[in-house]
Scaffold this active site. Structure first.
Site, mmCIF file in Angstrom:
data_model
loop_
_atom_site.group_PDB
_atom_site.id
_atom_site.type_symbol
_atom_site.label_atom_id
_atom_site.label_comp_id
_atom_site.label_asym_id
_atom_site.label_seq_id
_atom_site.Cartn_x
_atom_site.Cartn_y
_atom_site.Cartn_z
ATOM 1 C CD GLU A 198 -19.176 -14.484 46.771
ATOM 2 O OE1 GLU A 198 -18.465 -13.672 47.401
ATOM 3 O OE2 GLU A 198 -18.866 -14.932 45.640
ATOM 4 C CG HIS A 258 -17.273 -3.114 49.344
ATOM 5 N ND1 HIS A 258 -16.697 -2.793 48.137
ATOM 6 C CD2 HIS A 258 -16.674 -4.258 49.762
ATOM 7 C CE1 HIS A 258 -15.780 -3.708 47.838
ATOM 8 N NE2 HIS A 258 -15.746 -4.599 48.808
#
Length: 668
Positions: free
Chosen positions: A407, A474
């Site tokens: 990322e 998540h």
């Protein structure tokens, strides 16, 4: 600089096809940063400058690499690559003003030393976190490759910087995508005071390229002709056959990390050995031995440089000190953007939130040919939520790019694309994973325009939120991490219509934007949405319900919780404001409603402490206190990570307590 010729090391110089003027040009280019540095050290001792990061002993690398590249090719230097700036012929008075915090410097006094970039000279300065600039180079190189302009870019780091994860991520991305980047490592044996044996175990850092399937070279960083000739040859080849190359320059810095650090940690015999390899003095001796430089020429060159330094120093010293201007400071945080109001046609379709986002993204790709989408599994697979399904067939893999799991490097690459004139949308597979790219978002993207007027034309899509049994990693809705950071914009739609229009605006806007998309709403919320392209303005809340008893302020999933409660409480008269964007935020709508109702409850899915509800509450108390009939109430989820089991997740969510808290406020 008075280093007797008898103490120099006999460096083997091979001029190849270089003519006298070119050789003397390389000499001048090395001599200028050396003489500037020596002047700066004097000024530092006199208290006329506050800090200095010396590159004495490493001039051949900065000069050689810069001269090997075309002036239209980007270079990303470090603190001690003064030779990059002077070889690109930046006016010295602007450099001196930059170091003194004057207005004519490149950051208007907002940052110091080499923490700046300049599009005019195709230089992109570092930030103190070092690593992100390697990923930025990837993005610049990707833009070059997509434009097919046969350009390379070069990025510098030190041997210490190669220990950072960003280094490995950037090299991996560059290798996978065959990006034309020259990764230049200045290996001077120490990361500040930590020697290389405590930094890495491989014999040479060039060996690391093997693991990435990348070409590498070891170059004598004190030999200007070796640096210039080898980098010129490599750059010429990379322009024809794009690929990354790792260059390890063996060198030594004769001063400390900064002047306050000193060099006591370096054994004296090592200092003495490297002093004999002084790149400037050795090359000067070589030119004299070859009859290319006479004593008179040397005096003439040094006199001219000294005169230039003194003249430009006087200009910088005589410049007025900066007068603080709050309006100017605030107005430079974001790049100027005038909202373009695109009105939709009359044809509509009843679609889900996920479809609206996909349609909006597709139409933006059609409208902006320079827009690139990046993310994990977004190409043929279409992303884990299938938002980009079919995009590869329409736009190709060059513009719809699967990324490695890195990322930080991809956020930085998105910034590089923006620097090189393109737009980028990055999909975080889950908003939770943004923590792995946090540094370049809050320290690079957010601060670039304020620091040196460089826009960060980047949208980061953030699938977020609980209610789907995804557990602690998540399910977060972490918008408060970014509403705190000046320079970022934060968008958080609750409905398909808003999502499509706001996404189009986000992509048009040249500023960095975090675009939150609630996963639980993707396939559960339907709405009539125009088929055509359209935009919606930022900073305008949507008034979903009107009433007189209380103001409910929310966004995202919280809006739907509030609607459910109001559906059950038919006798309750409430204003329901859907914020839609959190930065900028519609304070005008909030204050107007609160002044009308006298009571306010703010609902967020995030846990209460430190969330945006706290700031909204404080703003209401400061601006609407005399209109309030009760304390402002904040409602959020439990102060725990988000649990997995349904019964625990249900207990966690603010949805469970909102109705009771609302009724209690009404009874106050």
């Amino acid at each position: 600089m008075q280093n007797p010729t008898s103490t120099l090391q006999n460096i083997e110089y091979d001029p190849k096809d270089l003519q006298k003027d070119e050789l003397l040009g390389l000499y001048r280019d090395m001599l200028k940063p050396r003489m500037i540095e020596e002047k700066m050290l004097i000024l530092l001792r006199q208290g006329k400058i506050s800090k200095w990061f010396s590159g004495i002993g490493q001039e051949a690398i900065a000069v050689g690499v810069t001269r090997a590249l075309k002036k239209s090719e980007y270079i990303l230097p470090m603190h001690r690559n003064l030779g990059v700036f002077t070889s690109r012929e930046i006016p010295l008075n602007r450099l001196f003003a930059q170091w003194q915090g004057k207005a004519s410097g490149f950051t208007k006094g907002r940052d110091r030393s080499f923490h700046f970039g300049t599009q005019e000279y195709k230089i992109v300065g570092m930030i103190s976190h070092l690593g992100p600039q390697l990923g930025v180079a990837d993005g610049i190189a990707l833009a070059n490759k997509l434009k097919d302009n046969n350009k390379v870019c070069a990025v510098f780091t030190g041997e210490g910087g190669t220990s950072e994860g960003d280094f490995h991520e950037a090299l991996n991305v560059a290798a996978v995508w065959d990006l034309p980047v020259l990764f230049c490592i200045e290996n001077n044996g120490y990361g500040l005071s930590t020697p290389t044996e405590e930094q890495y175990r491989c014999k040479d850092l060039a060996e690391r390229a093997i693991g990435y399937g990348m070409e590498s070279h070891i170059i004598d960083g004190n030999n200007i002709l070796e640096v210039y000739n080898k980098v010129s040859k490599i750059a010429k080849n990379v322009r024809k056959r794009p690929r990354p190359v790792l260059l390890e320059f063996k060198t030594f810095r004769m001063r400390g990390h900064e002047e306050a650090s000193g060099t006591k940690y370096v054994p004296q015999e090592l200092m003495d050995a490297w002093a004999k390899k002084d790149p400037v003095m050795n090359f000067q001796s070589y030119l004299k031995d070859e009859g290319l430089l006479t004593e008179a020429m040397e005096v003439e060159i040094k006199t001219a440089i000294a005169h230039e330094i003194n003249e430009h120093l006087n200009t910088a010293f005589n410049e007025d000190e900066i007068i603080p201007n709050k309006h100017l400071e605030l107005s430079d945080v974001y790049a100027d953007y005038e909202f373009e109001d695109f009105q939709p046609g009359t044809e509509i379709e009843n679609i889900r939130l996920v479809d609206a986002i996909s349609n909006g993204l597709r139409q933006s790709m059609e409208r902006h040919e320079n827009l690139v989408i990046m993310g994990q599994d977004i190409a043929e697979y279409g992303g884990v939520f299938k938002i980009t399904e079919g995009f590869v067939d329409q736009f190709g893999k060059e513009r719809v790019r699967n990324t490695p799991i890195c990322e930080s490097a991809i956020v930085s690459a998105a910034m590089g694309l923006s620097i090189n004139g393109m737009k980028a949308v990055m999909e975080m597979q889950f908003a939770d994973f943004v923590s792995s790219g946090f540094n370049p978002i809050v320290n690079y993207l957010a601060k670039s325009h304020y620091r040196w007027a460089q826009k960060a034309d980047v949208v980061i899509r953030m699938p977020c939120g609980a209610g789907v049994g995804a557990g602690p990693f998540h399910s977060q809705t972490n918008e408060a991490w970014f509403t705190k950071t000046p320079g970022l914009k934060v968008v958080y739609p609750a409905f398909p219509y808003d999502a499509k229009g706001l996404l189009a605006t986000a992509i048009n806007d040249p500023n960095p934007i975090l675009f939150f998309e609630h996963k639980a709403l993707y396939r559960s919320i339907y709405q009539d949405v125009p088929k055509d392209y359209y935009t919606l303005p930022f900073g305008k809340a949507s008034l979903l319900k009107e009433g007189n008893d209380v103001t409910i302020v929310s966004y995202g999933q919280g809006v739907h919780w509030a609607l459910d409660v109001l559906k059950d409480q038919t006798d309750l008269s409430a204003d329901l404001l859907d914020l839609r964007t959190l930065q900028p935020i519609d304070t005008e709508a909030i204050y107007a409603s609160v002044k009308k109702t006298g009571k306010c409850i703010i609902l967020q899915e995030d846990s209460v402490f430190g969330g945006i509800a706290s700031d909204i509450s404080a703003m209401i108390m400061e601006n609407c206190f005399e209109y309030l009939d009760a304390p402002v109430k904040r409602v959020g989820s439990l102060e725990t990570p988000i649990p997995f089991a349904k019964q625990l997740e249900d207990q966690y969510l603010a949805k469970q307590v909102f109705a009771a808290e609302l009724i209690a406020l009404l009874r106050y």
